[in-house]
Write a protein that holds these residues in place. Structure first.
Motif, PDB file in Angstrom:
ATOM      1  N   THR A  54       6.062 -16.932   3.384  1.00 30.42           N
ATOM      2  CA  THR A  54       5.359 -16.770   2.117  1.00 30.42           C
ATOM      3  C   THR A  54       3.854 -16.731   2.326  1.00 30.42           C
ATOM      4  O   THR A  54       3.291 -17.602   2.977  1.00 30.42           O
ATOM      5  N   SER A  55       3.243 -15.703   1.815  1.00 27.35           N
ATOM      6  CA  SER A  55       1.793 -15.609   1.836  1.00 27.35           C
ATOM      7  C   SER A  55       1.389 -14.603   0.778  1.00 27.35           C
ATOM      8  O   SER A  55       2.074 -13.603   0.566  1.00 27.35           O
ATOM      9  N   ASP A  56       0.306 -14.863   0.104  1.00 25.91           N
ATOM     10  CA  ASP A  56      -0.173 -13.886  -0.869  1.00 25.91           C
ATOM     11  C   ASP A  56      -1.562 -13.389  -0.504  1.00 25.91           C
ATOM     12  O   ASP A  56      -2.353 -13.041  -1.376  1.00 25.91           O
ATOM     13  N   ARG A  57      -1.846 -13.402   0.784  1.00 24.75           N
ATOM     14  CA  ARG A  57      -3.146 -12.908   1.228  1.00 24.75           C
ATOM     15  C   ARG A  57      -2.939 -12.034   2.453  1.00 24.75           C
ATOM     16  O   ARG A  57      -2.477 -12.510   3.488  1.00 24.75           O
ATOM     17  N   LEU A  58      -3.305 -10.781   2.315  1.00 24.07           N
ATOM     18  CA  LEU A  58      -3.082  -9.828   3.392  1.00 24.07           C
ATOM     19  C   LEU A  58      -4.301  -8.935   3.534  1.00 24.07           C
ATOM     20  O   LEU A  58      -4.959  -8.593   2.549  1.00 24.07           O
TER      21      LEU A  58
ATOM     22  N   LYS B 178     -13.967   0.153  19.886  1.00 28.89           N
ATOM     23  CA  LYS B 178     -14.808  -0.483  18.868  1.00 28.89           C
ATOM     24  C   LYS B 178     -14.175  -1.770  18.354  1.00 28.89           C
ATOM     25  O   LYS B 178     -13.047  -2.108  18.694  1.00 28.89           O
ATOM     26  N   SER B 179     -14.927  -2.433  17.494  1.00 32.46           N
ATOM     27  CA  SER B 179     -14.428  -3.651  16.864  1.00 32.46           C
ATOM     28  C   SER B 179     -13.568  -3.313  15.656  1.00 32.46           C
ATOM     29  O   SER B 179     -13.306  -2.152  15.360  1.00 32.46           O
ATOM     30  N   LEU B 180     -13.149  -4.345  14.952  1.00 35.74           N
ATOM     31  CA  LEU B 180     -12.314  -4.161  13.767  1.00 35.74           C
ATOM     32  C   LEU B 180     -13.191  -4.106  12.526  1.00 35.74           C
ATOM     33  O   LEU B 180     -14.087  -4.925  12.335  1.00 35.74           O
ATOM     34  N   GLU B 181     -12.874  -3.144  11.686  1.00 33.85           N
ATOM     35  CA  GLU B 181     -13.594  -2.958  10.436  1.00 33.85           C
ATOM     36  C   GLU B 181     -12.665  -3.298   9.280  1.00 33.85           C
ATOM     37  O   GLU B 181     -11.539  -2.796   9.222  1.00 33.85           O
ATOM     38  N   SER B 182     -13.111  -4.145   8.384  1.00 33.94           N
ATOM     39  CA  SER B 182     -12.289  -4.538   7.244  1.00 33.94           C
ATOM     40  C   SER B 182     -12.148  -3.368   6.278  1.00 33.94           C
ATOM     41  O   SER B 182     -13.136  -2.737   5.892  1.00 33.94           O
ATOM     42  N   LEU B 183     -10.891  -3.087   5.892  1.00 33.78           N
ATOM     43  CA  LEU B 183     -10.626  -2.028   4.917  1.00 33.78           C
ATOM     44  C   LEU B 183     -10.311  -2.616   3.534  1.00 33.78           C
ATOM     45  O   LEU B 183     -10.922  -2.242   2.543  1.00 33.78           O
ATOM     46  N   PHE B 184      -9.314  -3.485   3.507  1.00 34.29           N
ATOM     47  CA  PHE B 184      -8.860  -4.029   2.230  1.00 34.29           C
ATOM     48  C   PHE B 184      -8.538  -5.506   2.368  1.00 34.29           C
ATOM     49  O   PHE B 184      -8.028  -5.931   3.402  1.00 34.29           O
ATOM     50  N   VAL B 185      -8.803  -6.233   1.300  1.00 31.79           N
ATOM     51  CA  VAL B 185      -8.394  -7.624   1.180  1.00 31.79           C
ATOM     52  C   VAL B 185      -7.500  -7.708  -0.051  1.00 31.79           C
ATOM     53  O   VAL B 185      -7.936  -7.402  -1.161  1.00 31.79           O
ATOM     54  N   LEU B 186      -6.250  -8.098   0.132  1.00 32.80           N
ATOM     55  CA  LEU B 186      -5.270  -8.164  -0.958  1.00 32.80           C
ATOM     56  C   LEU B 186      -4.930  -9.630  -1.174  1.00 32.80           C
ATOM     57  O   LEU B 186      -4.399 -10.283  -0.275  1.00 32.80           O
ATOM     58  N   LEU B 187      -5.237 -10.139  -2.348  1.00 32.90           N
ATOM     59  CA  LEU B 187      -5.174 -11.586  -2.547  1.00 32.90           C
ATOM     60  C   LEU B 187      -4.126 -12.042  -3.556  1.00 32.90           C
ATOM     61  O   LEU B 187      -4.073 -13.223  -3.885  1.00 32.90           O
ATOM     62  N   SER B 188      -3.301 -11.141  -4.051  1.00 30.65           N
ATOM     63  CA  SER B 188      -2.278 -11.608  -4.983  1.00 30.65           C
ATOM     64  C   SER B 188      -1.149 -10.595  -5.060  1.00 30.65           C
ATOM     65  O   SER B 188      -1.307  -9.422  -4.688  1.00 30.65           O
ATOM     66  N   ASN B 189      -0.019 -11.044  -5.567  1.00 30.49           N
ATOM     67  CA  ASN B 189       1.132 -10.154  -5.705  1.00 30.49           C
ATOM     68  C   ASN B 189       0.781  -9.004  -6.643  1.00 30.49           C
ATOM     69  O   ASN B 189       0.198  -9.222  -7.707  1.00 30.49           O
ATOM     70  N   GLY B 190       1.140  -7.806  -6.233  1.00 27.65           N
ATOM     71  CA  GLY B 190       0.873  -6.638  -7.063  1.00 27.65           C
ATOM     72  C   GLY B 190      -0.507  -6.045  -6.869  1.00 27.65           C
ATOM     73  O   GLY B 190      -0.853  -5.044  -7.500  1.00 27.65           O
TER      74      GLY B 190
ATOM     75  N   VAL C  18      -2.015 -11.295   8.176  1.00 30.84           N
ATOM     76  CA  VAL C  18      -1.580 -12.193   7.102  1.00 30.84           C
ATOM     77  C   VAL C  18      -2.181 -13.576   7.328  1.00 30.84           C
ATOM     78  O   VAL C  18      -2.222 -14.071   8.460  1.00 30.84           O
ATOM     79  N   ASP C  19      -2.620 -14.181   6.261  1.00 34.28           N
ATOM     80  CA  ASP C  19      -3.210 -15.516   6.318  1.00 34.28           C
ATOM     81  C   ASP C  19      -2.146 -16.590   6.279  1.00 34.28           C
ATOM     82  O   ASP C  19      -1.187 -16.498   5.523  1.00 34.28           O
ATOM     83  N   GLY C  20      -2.318 -17.624   7.083  1.00 37.77           N
ATOM     84  CA  GLY C  20      -1.486 -18.800   6.979  1.00 37.77           C
ATOM     85  C   GLY C  20      -1.887 -19.617   5.762  1.00 37.77           C
ATOM     86  O   GLY C  20      -2.876 -19.315   5.088  1.00 37.77           O
ATOM     87  N   THR C  21      -1.143 -20.663   5.497  1.00 38.31           N
ATOM     88  CA  THR C  21      -1.378 -21.440   4.276  1.00 38.31           C
ATOM     89  C   THR C  21      -2.739 -22.142   4.287  1.00 38.31           C
ATOM     90  O   THR C  21      -3.366 -22.307   3.239  1.00 38.31           O
TER      91      THR C  21
END
Lengths: 112, 111
Positions: B28-32, B41-53, B91-94
Motif C-alpha cells: 500500500t502506498s499513495d505516493r508515486l 545523465k542524472s534523473l529528472e523528476s517528471l511527475f509526483v502523484l500523491l493520491s488515488n486517482g 514508490v514511497d515507503g510509509t
C-alpha cells in the motif's frame, strides 16, 4: 541555483583504497539519500539520512558508510572498495517526507 | 518488502504512435513518482502523484495513479524522438524516507 552536487564525477581506483564521495545540497533539505545504479537493477538505496546525525541503512548498505554532521553534506565512504562496488552513484535530497526528490549529477566509480 | 515492477523494460516505437508504460507495486502506498533519465545523465523528476486517482499531464506525457490496483501508468501520446530516454517509476515507503525504484523502461522513438 537550487542543486545537489557530487564530487568527484568520475573515479577509478584500486581494491582496498579508501575513498569518499562528497554530496552537498543548497536547499536546506532534511532528507538525503545515496543510491547506486546498475544495469537491469534500477536504482537501489544504500543509506539515507533524515536529519543531522540521523542515518539509516537502505537496501544495499554493505561495504559503505555515511555521516551527516552538517545538514547540507552527506558524504559516502567506501573504506575498502571492491570490484563489485563499481557502479554509478547518485546522491539525492528532499525537503520533507514524500516530497519531490532532487538528484545530483552522479559519480561513476570503477574499482579495479 | 516493497517491490516495484515496470513493463515493458524495453520499448521501441515509431514517431506519432501512442503507448503506455505500466508500473505495479506490491504494498500500500499513495505516493508515486516518475523520473526520466537520458544516457549518461542524472534523473529528472517528471511527475509526483500523491493520491488515488491523481492524473498529471505535461506535453505528450500523462501519468495516473490507481492506489487500489497498486498501478501507475505513463501514457505517451504521438511520440517524438526527443522522448527517447529511460523512464523510472518509484514508490514511497510509509515513512517517506525511502524510495523504491522500478527497473526502468528504455524507450526508443524511431523516426
Amino acid at each position: 541555483e537550487a542543486q545537489v552536487t557530487q564530487n568527484p564525477r568520475y573515479l577509478i581506483t584500486v581494491t582496498g583504497k579508501k575513498l569518499t564521495v562528497t554530496c552537498s545540497q543548497n536547499m536546506n533539505h532534511e532528507y538525503m539519500s545515496w543510491y547506486r545504479q546498475d544495469p537491469g537493477l534500477g536504482l537501489r538505496q544504500i543509506y539515507y539520512s533524515m536529519n543531522v546525525e540521523v542515518t539509516d541503512k537502505g537496501d544495499v548498505p554493505e561495504g559503505y558508510k555515511v555521516s551527516r554532521k552538517e545538514k547540507r553534506n552527506f558524504p559516502l565512504i567506501l573504506e575498502s572498495p571492491s570490484p563489485n562496488q563499481t557502479s554509478l552513484y547518485f546522491c539525492a535530497s528532499r525537503g520533507f517526507p514524500h516530497a519531490e526528490q532532487f538528484f545530483g549529477p552522479g559519480t561513476r566509480l570503477t574499482v579495479l | 518488502e516493497l517491490k516495484v515492477e515496470q513493463n515493458p523494460l524495453f520499448l521501441s516505437m515509431q514517431e506519432g504512435k501512442n503507448y503506455t508504460i505500466y508500473c505495479n507495486y506490491s504494498t500500500t502506498s499513495d505516493r508515486l513518482y516518475w523520473y526520466r533519465q537520458d544516457p549518461g545523465k542524472s534523473l529528472e523528476s517528471l511527475f509526483v502523484l500523491l493520491s488515488n486517482g491523481a492524473v498529471k499531464q505535461e506535453g505528450r506525457l500523462m501519468a495516473s495513479l490507481d492506489t487500489k490496483a497498486r498501478l501507475s501508468t505513463l501514457h505517451i501520446t504521438a511520440a517524438v524522438h526527443d522522448l527517447s530516454a529511460t523512464y523510472f517509476c518509484a514508490v514511497d515507503g510509509t515513512s517517506g524516507s525511502r524510495l523504491t525504484f522500478g527497473e526502468g523502461t528504455q524507450l526508443t522513438v524511431n523516426p
